[in-house]
Design a protein around this motif. Sequence first.
Motif, PDB file in Angstrom:
ATOM      1  N   ILE A 140       0.844  -1.207   0.000  1.00 22.44           N
ATOM      2  CA  ILE A 140       0.000   0.000   0.000  1.00 22.44           C
ATOM      3  C   ILE A 140       0.870   1.244   0.000  1.00 22.44           C
ATOM      4  CG2 ILE A 140      -1.623   1.317   1.407  1.00 22.44           C
ATOM      5  CD1 ILE A 140      -2.722  -1.395   2.357  1.00 22.44           C
ATOM      6  N   LEU A 141       1.912   1.215   0.820  1.00 22.54           N
ATOM      7  CA  LEU A 141       2.826   2.359   0.879  1.00 22.54           C
ATOM      8  C   LEU A 141       3.466   2.606  -0.467  1.00 22.54           C
ATOM      9  CD1 LEU A 141       4.794   2.254   4.225  1.00 22.54           C
ATOM     10  CD2 LEU A 141       3.183   3.953   3.419  1.00 22.54           C
ATOM     11  N   ALA A 142       3.909   1.532  -1.123  1.00 20.60           N
ATOM     12  CA  ALA A 142       4.583   1.685  -2.414  1.00 20.60           C
ATOM     13  C   ALA A 142       3.649   2.329  -3.428  1.00 20.60           C
ATOM     14  CB  ALA A 142       5.060   0.320  -2.911  1.00 20.60           C
ATOM     15  N   ILE A 143       2.387   1.885  -3.396  1.00 21.36           N
ATOM     16  CA  ILE A 143       1.430   2.465  -4.357  1.00 21.36           C
ATOM     17  C   ILE A 143       1.199   3.933  -4.022  1.00 21.36           C
ATOM     18  CG2 ILE A 143      -0.981   2.347  -5.096  1.00 21.36           C
ATOM     19  CD1 ILE A 143      -0.658  -0.740  -4.674  1.00 21.36           C
ATOM     20  N   LEU A 144       1.117   4.196  -2.724  1.00 24.84           N
ATOM     21  CA  LEU A 144       0.953   5.581  -2.284  1.00 24.84           C
ATOM     22  C   LEU A 144       2.100   6.445  -2.805  1.00 24.84           C
ATOM     23  CD1 LEU A 144      -1.217   6.838  -0.557  1.00 24.84           C
ATOM     24  CD2 LEU A 144       0.279   6.594   1.425  1.00 24.84           C
ATOM     25  N   LEU A 145       3.304   5.908  -2.697  1.00 28.67           N
ATOM     26  CA  LEU A 145       4.486   6.627  -3.168  1.00 28.67           C
ATOM     27  C   LEU A 145       4.379   6.896  -4.668  1.00 28.67           C
ATOM     28  CD1 LEU A 145       7.279   7.614  -2.184  1.00 28.67           C
ATOM     29  CD2 LEU A 145       8.214   5.467  -2.970  1.00 28.67           C
ATOM     30  N   PHE A 146       3.927   5.892  -5.389  1.00 23.87           N
ATOM     31  CA  PHE A 146       3.788   6.036  -6.850  1.00 23.87           C
ATOM     32  C   PHE A 146       2.783   7.132  -7.180  1.00 23.87           C
ATOM     33  CE2 PHE A 146       1.809   4.555 -10.886  1.00 23.87           C
ATOM     34  CZ  PHE A 146       2.889   4.811 -11.683  1.00 23.87           C
ATOM     35  N   VAL A 147       1.632   7.117  -6.455  1.00 24.35           N
ATOM     36  CA  VAL A 147       0.616   8.146  -6.688  1.00 24.35           C
ATOM     37  C   VAL A 147       1.204   9.528  -6.400  1.00 24.35           C
ATOM     38  CG1 VAL A 147      -1.592   9.027  -5.871  1.00 24.35           C
ATOM     39  CG2 VAL A 147      -1.275   6.582  -6.224  1.00 24.35           C
ATOM     40  N   GLU A 148       1.942   9.606  -5.319  1.00 26.17           N
ATOM     41  CA  GLU A 148       2.553  10.891  -4.985  1.00 26.17           C
ATOM     42  C   GLU A 148       3.487  11.353  -6.083  1.00 26.17           C
ATOM     43  OE1 GLU A 148       2.731  10.939  -0.100  1.00 26.17           O
ATOM     44  OE2 GLU A 148       4.492  10.394  -1.245  1.00 26.17           O
ATOM     45  N   LEU A 149       4.303  10.431  -6.593  1.00 26.49           N
ATOM     46  CA  LEU A 149       5.262  10.780  -7.646  1.00 26.49           C
ATOM     47  C   LEU A 149       4.534  11.290  -8.878  1.00 26.49           C
ATOM     48  CD1 LEU A 149       7.819   7.849  -7.387  1.00 26.49           C
ATOM     49  CD2 LEU A 149       8.259  10.246  -6.926  1.00 26.49           C
ATOM     50  N   LEU A 150       3.489  10.569  -9.283  1.00 22.74           N
ATOM     51  CA  LEU A 150       2.759  10.986 -10.484  1.00 22.74           C
ATOM     52  C   LEU A 150       2.076  12.321 -10.261  1.00 22.74           C
ATOM     53  CD1 LEU A 150       1.139   7.824 -12.043  1.00 22.74           C
ATOM     54  CD2 LEU A 150       3.180   9.074 -12.697  1.00 22.74           C
TER      55      LEU A 150
ATOM     56  N   LEU B 240       7.125  12.343 -19.368  1.00 23.25           N
ATOM     57  CA  LEU B 240       7.015  10.931 -19.726  1.00 23.25           C
ATOM     58  C   LEU B 240       8.204  10.144 -19.216  1.00 23.25           C
ATOM     59  CD1 LEU B 240       5.539  10.748 -23.308  1.00 23.25           C
ATOM     60  CD2 LEU B 240       4.621   9.844 -21.180  1.00 23.25           C
ATOM     61  N   TYR B 241       9.392  10.713 -19.385  1.00 28.23           N
ATOM     62  CA  TYR B 241      10.583  10.040 -18.862  1.00 28.23           C
ATOM     63  C   TYR B 241      10.450   9.860 -17.354  1.00 28.23           C
ATOM     64  CZ  TYR B 241      12.987  10.833 -23.260  1.00 28.23           C
ATOM     65  OH  TYR B 241      13.349  10.810 -24.553  1.00 28.23           O
ATOM     66  N   LEU B 242      10.010  10.936 -16.700  1.00 28.50           N
ATOM     67  CA  LEU B 242       9.901  10.872 -15.252  1.00 28.50           C
ATOM     68  C   LEU B 242       8.856   9.841 -14.841  1.00 28.50           C
ATOM     69  CD1 LEU B 242      10.215  14.611 -14.214  1.00 28.50           C
ATOM     70  CD2 LEU B 242      11.972  12.921 -14.644  1.00 28.50           C
ATOM     71  N   ALA B 243       7.788   9.752 -15.577  1.00 28.48           N
ATOM     72  CA  ALA B 243       6.753   8.772 -15.254  1.00 28.48           C
ATOM     73  C   ALA B 243       7.312   7.362 -15.411  1.00 28.48           C
ATOM     74  CB  ALA B 243       5.545   8.963 -16.175  1.00 28.48           C
ATOM     75  N   LEU B 244       8.064   7.153 -16.486  1.00 28.11           N
ATOM     76  CA  LEU B 244       8.684   5.837 -16.697  1.00 28.11           C
ATOM     77  C   LEU B 244       9.578   5.496 -15.505  1.00 28.11           C
ATOM     78  CD1 LEU B 244       9.508   3.413 -18.431  1.00 28.11           C
ATOM     79  CD2 LEU B 244      11.267   4.870 -19.448  1.00 28.11           C
ATOM     80  N   SER B 245      10.359   6.489 -15.102  1.00 28.44           N
ATOM     81  CA  SER B 245      11.250   6.302 -13.950  1.00 28.44           C
ATOM     82  C   SER B 245      10.442   5.927 -12.726  1.00 28.44           C
ATOM     83  CB  SER B 245      12.035   7.586 -13.733  1.00 28.44           C
ATOM     84  OG  SER B 245      12.630   7.582 -12.485  1.00 28.44           O
ATOM     85  N   ALA B 246       9.314   6.630 -12.500  1.00 27.58           N
ATOM     86  CA  ALA B 246       8.497   6.365 -11.317  1.00 27.58           C
ATOM     87  C   ALA B 246       7.943   4.952 -11.362  1.00 27.58           C
ATOM     88  CB  ALA B 246       7.364   7.388 -11.224  1.00 27.58           C
ATOM     89  N   VAL B 247       7.504   4.528 -12.531  1.00 31.63           N
ATOM     90  CA  VAL B 247       6.915   3.190 -12.648  1.00 31.63           C
ATOM     91  C   VAL B 247       7.959   2.139 -12.286  1.00 31.63           C
ATOM     92  CG1 VAL B 247       5.971   1.510 -14.253  1.00 31.63           C
ATOM     93  CG2 VAL B 247       5.196   3.865 -14.323  1.00 31.63           C
ATOM     94  N   ILE B 248       9.121   2.216 -12.906  1.00 33.86           N
ATOM     95  CA  ILE B 248      10.137   1.187 -12.657  1.00 33.86           C
ATOM     96  C   ILE B 248      10.571   1.226 -11.193  1.00 33.86           C
ATOM     97  CG2 ILE B 248      12.437   0.384 -13.296  1.00 33.86           C
ATOM     98  CD1 ILE B 248      11.972   1.493 -16.049  1.00 33.86           C
ATOM     99  N   PHE B 249      10.679   2.450 -10.657  1.00 38.44           N
ATOM    100  CA  PHE B 249      11.096   2.594  -9.255  1.00 38.44           C
ATOM    101  C   PHE B 249      10.089   1.901  -8.343  1.00 38.44           C
ATOM    102  CE2 PHE B 249      11.367   4.853  -5.227  1.00 38.44           C
ATOM    103  CZ  PHE B 249      12.726   4.859  -5.019  1.00 38.44           C
ATOM    104  N   THR B 250       8.796   2.147  -8.586  1.00 36.82           N
ATOM    105  CA  THR B 250       7.774   1.559  -7.721  1.00 36.82           C
ATOM    106  C   THR B 250       7.788   0.040  -7.817  1.00 36.82           C
ATOM    107  OG1 THR B 250       6.486   3.518  -8.160  1.00 36.82           O
ATOM    108  CG2 THR B 250       5.379   1.695  -7.067  1.00 36.82           C
ATOM    109  N   ILE B 251       7.958  -0.477  -9.049  1.00 32.22           N
ATOM    110  CA  ILE B 251       8.039  -1.933  -9.199  1.00 32.22           C
ATOM    111  C   ILE B 251       9.201  -2.464  -8.373  1.00 32.22           C
ATOM    112  CG2 ILE B 251       8.485  -3.795 -10.828  1.00 32.22           C
ATOM    113  CD1 ILE B 251       7.073  -2.041 -12.942  1.00 32.22           C
ATOM    114  N   GLY B 252      10.319  -1.723  -8.403  1.00 34.31           N
ATOM    115  CA  GLY B 252      11.479  -2.125  -7.600  1.00 34.31           C
ATOM    116  C   GLY B 252      11.147  -2.133  -6.118  1.00 34.31           C
ATOM    117  N   VAL B 253      10.442  -1.087  -5.663  1.00 32.22           N
ATOM    118  CA  VAL B 253      10.082  -1.016  -4.242  1.00 32.22           C
ATOM    119  C   VAL B 253       9.258  -2.220  -3.845  1.00 32.22           C
ATOM    120  CG1 VAL B 253       8.707   0.254  -2.570  1.00 32.22           C
ATOM    121  CG2 VAL B 253      10.236   1.473  -4.092  1.00 32.22           C
TER     122      VAL B 253
END
Lengths: 175, 657, 100
Positions: A102-112, C6-19
């Motif tokens: 849940i935290l990871a998804i939260l982080l992703f939402v924050e980033l986007l 878009l680059y930043l979004a790609l970065s965020a996606v891969i980063f989150t998958i890593g997390v």
Amino acid sequence: MEGSLFQWIVFFAMAFLAIFCALMVVTRRNPIHSAVFLIVNFFAIAVIYLLLGSQFIAIAQVMVYAGAIMMLVVFTIMLISVEEARRVPMVRLSAGKVFGVILAILLFVELLYGLMVKALPGKVGPFTPERLQAVGPVRTVGGLLMSKYLLAFELASVVLLIGIIGAVILAKKER
Amino acid sequence: MTDYVWLIPLFPALGFLINGLIGRWWRLNKTFVSWVACSALGLSFLFSILVFIGLLRLPPESRVAIPDKVLFDWIVSGGLKTVIGYKVDPLSIVMALVVTGVSFFIHVYSVGYMHEDPGFTRYFSYLNLFVFMMLNLVLANNFLLMFVGWEGVGLCSYLLIGFWFERDAPANAGKKAFVVNRIGDFGFLLGMFLIFSKLGTLTFDGVFSKAHLLDPVTVTLITLLLFTGATGKSAQLPLYVWLPDAMEGPTPVSSLIHAATMVTAGVYMVARCHVLYEMAPLSMAVVATVGALTAMYAASMALVQVDFKRILAYSTISQLGYMFLAVGVGAFSAGIFHLMTHAFFKGLLFLGAGSVMHALAGELDIRKMGALRKKMPVTFWTFLLATLAIAGVPGFSGFFSKDEILWNAFSSPQGHFLLWLIGFITAGMTAFYMFRLCFMAFCGDYRGDKEVWHHAHESPPVMTVPMVVLAVLSVIGGYVGVPAILGGANHFHHFLAPVFGVHEGGGHEAALRLLPLAWAGEAAGEGGHGSAALELFMMVLSVVMAFAGIYLAYALYLKRPDLPKALAQGYPRAYRVLFNKYYVDEIYQFLFVDSCKRLGTILWRQFDEAVVDRTVNLVAAVMRVLGGGLRLLQTGFVQDYALGIILGAVIVMLFLL
Amino acid sequence: MIPPALYLALSAVIFTIGVIGVLLRRDAIVIFMCIEMMLSAVGITLIAASRYLHSMDGVIFVFLAMTVAAAEAAVGLAIFVLLHRIYKGVKVDEINLMKW
């Protein structure tokens, strides 16, 4: 802009490849498979770097990550993960893990959200693409490493040296 | 020439460093050590004389205007700027001369006296350190450096009283001196703080030139606080109790520190701050009264003591009282004059005591002495000269200085008939107890152990020569200050006059106003000449008093040696009170030491154990419970820690958005 | 021109998958690989920013991060080898020495 379409195509292809490989890295049971997908992921990211005009980093990405580090990883896997057939669960779910996802998804939402709301911050520097093209991007990086960032460069080499020594000391068999 | 003033304290410091740091390490032999120590003092004395000559060459008005010799900045912090700097003026150079001169002779004497002692090197390094500190005290150009010297001499006094620390009595005496001095030093510090907070400077020139900005209450407070310091250092009521005990130290130390130099620091300080004291009549009255009372009180205790050095100690306290009486009535130069002559004869008396101890294997009880005149003529004659000087017999130094004090106590504007009367009676007591001591020790029949008598001998020349020199000084030292009434020029007074200002002459009318006797009117009728006649008359009176004391001592202790015992039995209570020194030590013990102990016990049981300890334990218990809970977060699994990192990242991102 | 977001979004996606990988997987080597993936995802962000801000700092930064990653790989993998010798397998939820 000419070649723009080509760039779009390459970008999306590489982006999807990278994301797909990242997912595979996380979901494969066999670490060797994960490693192979990670290598592909690194290659995709290297192409992204090329798209961004950083030839030097792209080459370094391939050589350091995909080459050296992944080589080490694969060797280690071969050294220690021989009991691959063991039928143990890949993930052991617990409250902490659910909370973590849940935290990871939260982080992703924050980033986007941040991406959409905020502009790219920071000062605009002097290295325009035209200038890079005139000097040569690799040459520019080299020049900077040997002048302005010389101390950081030397320190990086010390870090590497210590890493090597540490690895040898750690992995050495006890007498 | 006066630029070289910084060399005066330098030599003793060097001597201290050489002997103190490498003396023991390199096992320097005694000859070398004593040469280093004595030549350091000799050079220092030499430079004092040179600076003095340089000062004499200047016209009197410019002698006080010599710029301070500033060596370097010491403490610079905000508004506080303190330097290491030395001041040359007639007052400081007189003090420097007395200190280095007397110290030099006592150093030489010590070479003989301490010859057998295993702590020879240590002794001389302490002694040199003492002189260094004393010179800082008298030459300093600001209060803070003076305070350094003030504390430094206190430290050396402590070290030297407790020199034979392996025995209990000297160690305890040293501690007592230190603690009692500390009470006084506290007053000095507070006075210094007050000066700085009001005037923002600590240099003497700065303070005295700005002194008119102070309001009367502040000045009174400052001077009283400073005087508290003086009562501690100079053994005045009520802080005198440490000085008699200080006699546990080696005798040359008693002579140098506890008679000639350190204990006079308080007098010097009051004289140095005369600008402040003159602005505070109340403080002056307090100083004079405390001085007079101490003089009489200490003299009364000296009457019946039987310990050779303790008699001299009480005598020192009494004479210091005289000096404070002098400065208290505004006769600063008279006080300094008496300080100088006292340094000569009291230093000599102690050296004589040391010589006697040396001869009699450490015997101090004068009831077990007698007839020493035959065995040690040099000691006897020098001792007799010093005794004559302190008793105030005409022609000797003590006569001139004491008489000037008595006259000023009577005639100066701040003086009073009662102050004079106390001083006058004390003069008689002084003559009595000093001659009692002299007669009992040196004349009559020997009353001690035959074996000791057999071994008794005159001291070696290295000890007797300094005694002879001091004896000469005791006799002729007074002639620098022969009062005008006796046809003298009073050079001493005129030499110091630029420092203190000339305002000691105008008091005759006041004296006549205060004079309660019938012949006052008669004297006044003759005008200005009359006061001179009065002065002469009072001089004769005090001489008569001195001779009366001497005769009484002669009658009681030589002609009728049985009489004193009968007297003591006739007035047992008075005798016991005097012999036990008014029980002051016991009273202090009961009032301050024991009550502090009781209070400490109560606080320990009721407050420390019950409140403080429990509070601390409670805090610890709370922490243990909280920690036990928090410990559960530390699972040891890396993924839980990674979870913490992610949680942190999410929260930080929330702040950034 | 591809927008930087878009680059930043790609970065965020891969980063989150890593997390997610780091938090869920039990095999230490896979976790290690996920960390490397996160590092290079951050690299995309830095390079993109440096490209669009006309600066070289990001490039240098990624280069230095790479050297750190290399050193980390050497030490980390040596630790895994060591752990394997002791525990016969490197499952992170079986090792809880890192406390107190």
